[in-house]
Scaffold this motif. Sequence first.
Motif, PDB file in Angstrom:
ATOM      1  N   ARG A 119      38.993  -0.895 -11.767  1.00  0.00           N
ATOM      2  CA  ARG A 119      40.046   0.174 -11.843  1.00  0.00           C
ATOM      3  C   ARG A 119      41.034  -0.210 -12.880  1.00  0.00           C
ATOM      4  O   ARG A 119      41.701   0.740 -13.423  1.00  0.00           O
ATOM      5  N   PHE A 120      41.134  -1.677 -13.449  1.00  0.00           N
ATOM      6  CA  PHE A 120      41.985  -1.761 -14.612  1.00  0.00           C
ATOM      7  C   PHE A 120      41.367  -1.408 -15.937  1.00  0.00           C
ATOM      8  O   PHE A 120      42.569  -0.814 -16.488  1.00  0.00           O
ATOM      9  N   GLY A 121      40.280  -1.367 -16.049  1.00  0.00           N
ATOM     10  CA  GLY A 121      39.786  -0.648 -17.333  1.00  0.00           C
ATOM     11  C   GLY A 121      39.845   0.706 -17.422  1.00  0.00           C
ATOM     12  O   GLY A 121      39.959   1.340 -18.347  1.00  0.00           O
ATOM     13  N   ARG A 122      39.488   1.295 -16.332  1.00  0.00           N
ATOM     14  CA  ARG A 122      39.464   2.783 -16.038  1.00  0.00           C
ATOM     15  C   ARG A 122      40.574   3.671 -15.910  1.00  0.00           C
ATOM     16  O   ARG A 122      40.789   4.384 -16.647  1.00  0.00           O
ATOM     17  N   PHE A 123      41.566   3.045 -15.366  1.00  0.00           N
ATOM     18  CA  PHE A 123      42.738   3.604 -14.900  1.00  0.00           C
ATOM     19  C   PHE A 123      44.000   2.857 -15.576  1.00  0.00           C
ATOM     20  O   PHE A 123      45.251   3.332 -15.732  1.00  0.00           O
ATOM     21  N   GLY A 124      43.821   1.637 -16.110  1.00  0.00           N
ATOM     22  CA  GLY A 124      45.054   1.086 -16.630  1.00  0.00           C
ATOM     23  C   GLY A 124      45.713   1.583 -17.834  1.00  0.00           C
ATOM     24  O   GLY A 124      47.002   1.761 -17.873  1.00  0.00           O
ATOM     25  N   ALA A 155      41.036 -10.902 -10.995  1.00  0.00           N
ATOM     26  CA  ALA A 155      40.115 -11.670 -11.577  1.00  0.00           C
ATOM     27  C   ALA A 155      39.895 -11.289 -13.221  1.00  0.00           C
ATOM     28  O   ALA A 155      39.139 -10.161 -13.221  1.00  0.00           O
ATOM     29  N   GLY A 156      40.349 -11.796 -14.356  1.00  0.00           N
ATOM     30  CA  GLY A 156      40.019 -11.263 -15.564  1.00  0.00           C
ATOM     31  C   GLY A 156      40.640  -9.980 -16.075  1.00  0.00           C
ATOM     32  O   GLY A 156      40.621  -9.366 -17.243  1.00  0.00           O
ATOM     33  N   ALA A 157      41.638  -9.488 -15.308  1.00  0.00           N
ATOM     34  CA  ALA A 157      42.253  -8.152 -15.388  1.00  0.00           C
ATOM     35  C   ALA A 157      43.321  -8.454 -16.536  1.00  0.00           C
ATOM     36  O   ALA A 157      43.379  -7.440 -17.262  1.00  0.00           O
ATOM     37  N   GLU A 158      43.790  -9.568 -16.960  1.00  0.00           N
ATOM     38  CA  GLU A 158      44.714  -9.764 -18.055  1.00  0.00           C
ATOM     39  C   GLU A 158      43.914  -9.425 -19.267  1.00  0.00           C
ATOM     40  O   GLU A 158      44.754  -9.028 -20.219  1.00  0.00           O
ATOM     41  N   LYS A 159      42.727  -9.791 -19.400  1.00  0.00           N
ATOM     42  CA  LYS A 159      42.104  -9.459 -20.612  1.00  0.00           C
ATOM     43  C   LYS A 159      42.124  -7.838 -20.842  1.00  0.00           C
ATOM     44  O   LYS A 159      41.891  -7.327 -22.093  1.00  0.00           O
ATOM     45  N   VAL A 160      41.720  -6.976 -19.618  1.00  0.00           N
ATOM     46  CA  VAL A 160      41.985  -5.609 -20.052  1.00  0.00           C
ATOM     47  C   VAL A 160      43.212  -5.340 -20.356  1.00  0.00           C
ATOM     48  O   VAL A 160      43.586  -4.483 -21.392  1.00  0.00           O
ATOM     49  N   GLN A 161      44.281  -5.699 -19.797  1.00  0.00           N
ATOM     50  CA  GLN A 161      45.819  -5.368 -20.151  1.00  0.00           C
ATOM     51  C   GLN A 161      46.182  -5.649 -21.249  1.00  0.00           C
ATOM     52  O   GLN A 161      47.076  -5.093 -21.965  1.00  0.00           O
ATOM     53  N   ASP A 162      45.778  -6.729 -22.139  1.00  0.00           N
ATOM     54  CA  ASP A 162      46.099  -7.071 -23.315  1.00  0.00           C
ATOM     55  C   ASP A 162      45.259  -6.133 -24.414  1.00  0.00           C
ATOM     56  O   ASP A 162      45.727  -6.065 -25.391  1.00  0.00           O
ATOM     57  N   MET A 163      44.401  -5.441 -23.888  1.00  0.00           N
ATOM     58  CA  MET A 163      43.678  -4.596 -25.035  1.00  0.00           C
ATOM     59  C   MET A 163      44.302  -3.302 -25.284  1.00  0.00           C
ATOM     60  O   MET A 163      43.972  -2.292 -25.971  1.00  0.00           O
ATOM     61  N   PHE A 164      45.260  -2.715 -24.393  1.00  0.00           N
ATOM     62  CA  PHE A 164      45.940  -1.504 -24.572  1.00  0.00           C
ATOM     63  C   PHE A 164      47.480  -1.523 -24.632  1.00  0.00           C
ATOM     64  O   PHE A 164      48.050  -2.395 -24.209  1.00  0.00           O
ATOM     65  N   THR A 165      47.983  -0.375 -25.266  1.00  0.00           N
ATOM     66  CA  THR A 165      49.418  -0.341 -25.399  1.00  0.00           C
ATOM     67  C   THR A 165      50.122   0.576 -24.164  1.00  0.00           C
ATOM     68  O   THR A 165      49.419   1.639 -23.841  1.00  0.00           O
ATOM     69  N   LYS A 166      51.093   0.237 -23.510  1.00  0.00           N
ATOM     70  CA  LYS A 166      51.591   0.839 -22.329  1.00  0.00           C
ATOM     71  C   LYS A 166      52.312   2.160 -22.900  1.00  0.00           C
ATOM     72  O   LYS A 166      52.995   2.155 -23.878  1.00  0.00           O
ATOM     73  N   VAL A 167      51.913   3.436 -22.380  1.00  0.00           N
ATOM     74  CA  VAL A 167      52.507   4.626 -22.576  1.00  0.00           C
ATOM     75  C   VAL A 167      53.602   4.888 -21.459  1.00  0.00           C
ATOM     76  O   VAL A 167      53.168   4.766 -20.280  1.00  0.00           O
ATOM     77  N   ASP A 168      54.743   5.398 -21.779  1.00  0.00           N
ATOM     78  CA  ASP A 168      55.770   5.867 -20.765  1.00  0.00           C
ATOM     79  C   ASP A 168      55.354   7.228 -20.539  1.00  0.00           C
ATOM     80  O   ASP A 168      55.589   8.266 -21.032  1.00  0.00           O
ATOM     81  N   TYR A 169      54.630   7.629 -19.213  1.00  0.00           N
ATOM     82  CA  TYR A 169      54.289   8.803 -19.181  1.00  0.00           C
ATOM     83  C   TYR A 169      55.185   9.731 -18.433  1.00  0.00           C
ATOM     84  O   TYR A 169      54.968  10.996 -18.235  1.00  0.00           O
ATOM     85  N   ARG A 170      56.335   9.149 -18.157  1.00  0.00           N
ATOM     86  CA  ARG A 170      57.454   9.780 -17.612  1.00  0.00           C
ATOM     87  C   ARG A 170      57.830  10.794 -18.768  1.00  0.00           C
ATOM     88  O   ARG A 170      58.442  11.908 -18.381  1.00  0.00           O
ATOM     89  N   LYS A 171      57.488  10.826 -20.094  1.00  0.00           N
ATOM     90  CA  LYS A 171      58.044  11.449 -21.247  1.00  0.00           C
ATOM     91  C   LYS A 171      56.829  12.332 -21.701  1.00  0.00           C
ATOM     92  O   LYS A 171      57.037  12.939 -22.859  1.00  0.00           O
ATOM     93  N   VAL A 172      55.771  12.394 -21.163  1.00  0.00           N
ATOM     94  CA  VAL A 172      54.629  13.144 -21.917  1.00  0.00           C
ATOM     95  C   VAL A 172      54.704  14.628 -21.059  1.00  0.00           C
ATOM     96  O   VAL A 172      54.916  14.864 -20.089  1.00  0.00           O
TER      97      VAL A 172
END
Length: 668
Positions: free
Chosen positions: A178-183, A205-222
């Motif tokens: 779920r972290f890589g698919r929907f993070g 476990a290991g999810a921090e590696k996924v989260q370091d690979m993408f930029t957070k988007v503010d979807y409230r403004k999309v």
Amino acid sequence: MSDTWRKGFSAPRRRLGSLLRTSPKKLFVLTIAIFFTLCLLAGGSFRARRYYVEKAKQDERIPYHWEKYPRLSGFYHGVRTLVNYTDWVPEQQITEKTKPLIHEVPPMDPVVVNPYPDFSSSEYLQDHHPVQRCYVDENEKFPAPDIFAYPGIPAGMPAPFWGSYESIGVAPDRCWERFGRFGPYGYSYNPAEGGLGLSNNSAHAGAEKVQDMFTKVDYRKVDWSKAQKKCFEKNQKRFDPEAARGDGATEGKKVVKRSAYVLRTWTGYQYTDIQLLSLRAMINELSLKSGGEYDVHLLVHVKDNSIPIWASEEVYNQTIRENVPEEFWGITTLWSEQQMRTYYPGPFPEEENFENHSKSDIHGVYRSAHFALQWFAQQHQEYDFFWNWEMDLRYTGHYYEFHNGISEWAKEQPRKLLWERSSRFWIPGIHGSWSKFSQLVERETMESNEKPVWGPVTFPTSGRGMLPSPKENTPPTKFEEDNFQWGVGEDADLIVFDPLFDPAKTNWVFRRDVSGYNTSLEIPPRRVAIITVARLSRGLLNTMHEETFRMHHTMFPEMWPPTVALHHGYKAVYAPHPVYFDRQWPLDVMDKTFNYPPTPQDSPFGWGEHNMQGGSFYYNAGFSGALWRRWLGANENGEGGKKMEESRSDRMCLRGTLYHPIKSESVE
């Protein structure tokens, strides 16, 4: 005793005395009230007893044959059991049940999944116009995000019983958590940052590696409508036949065909957080990342026919605002049954209907969901294809990889014996490769007394008759002279996700819901694909529209597109996507049950549909929702959830799978 308790105890006696001294009229009213109260209590008691009697009967029922097969548990092995694809052994093939090796952390790192053509390669640019980069936001600060998977499979993960990944162009050697698919769509970061903050109760476990690979988007403004429109405009040359012809320097470029991805929803629909993530994934992966090859639309059924959505722009927009999340307002189209009555007035007399099993109105969405899609297609002739998608579908993998892979697979299928191949379930464990399965179907068809489908199907008609079929659907040769060449390289007009079966060979309840044909003649030949999920070509939808408004022909929604394709010779296929079951069926039993039912009553599309309950895709599949919720990290039937995942092998990691139906979903 306390004084308080005494006062409370004596008060009813005083009230009773006053009642006895009241007037006869009041006593009569009181007696009637008491009588009806006792009746209600007795009725409730009776219903309760009946409920428990019925429940006991269900508990005592004879179990279905498939319920005796052992359950498969490898679905629930987590990311700390990952193995390389070459080392993976499906649970069905494991002779000795042993616990998989559980590592402290996932033994491999997540990777970016990029199933698109290499848009920058010289090979691609030789045949196509360049693809311009697309962004989520209007200021072009956030490029369309990547998503991530693990390059392995949990040890002991079951293999699908039907279909295969390789055949439809989906990579077989990775799994999704779920972290890589929907993070990247807001699953794992906080609402203050524009995410949904759903990962607080998740094993990680290991999810921090996924989260370091993408930029957070503010979807409230999309605004997804603006994002799709801008992406298309930047890449418009790719889809323009005039631009493809070029000015000399760009001469001979291929035109890329476009698709409308139509999600069927309705007023009052509750958009869960997981639904929001899924919609964002569809738009990003199908539209933005592909350079505008798809446009995602919400086609919203306005249930209240008194709302004049066709008469007032203000009413139209207000209805959208009240029923659709703001980020999707601009991709929404409204329709109502009242509108369809005007668009397709008929007449559709009951005497021209063979059997209305549901006793429903012909313009009701239950019997004519296709009316709205036909109408929508007439308003959007710019698209080559229309994907009819339902809101209770979910997919764990990459949307573009799945849809593009299936489209390309269907394109390469020869027309010869295509209807016959598409009427069966391909079970690789017993049939072998797709080529061997095709040879089996050819042999059995030739040995039978049935005439194969070859071009448009003719049948006796009278009255309004039939529309002429498109000339291009006429076979170029006789059936015997074709060496499986006709249709190869031709886009499919209809792609479905369950077999295209002949309802005359089953006791499917809606098999005779056929309107507008002469009921004194034999019922027309038909085909059906359960669940209305499909890709339809513009040509097929145009013919369906003409049949409805000119000829007043229509059928039950799951029967109408396949039957129009059959009558008019359109190319139709059942795509063999992977389908899982929760029990270890013997393959010979599965083949006989689903492909060779002894009687029409035993058909899996009739009374034998209980056989589908343990699967991951069908209208009544119970396993689909249970597996999906466990994958999200929810507790399901006393199993799963954060504590159990952490105490075992962490969160689940599933291969790309299409699930239906998903009637509820939770991340807690």
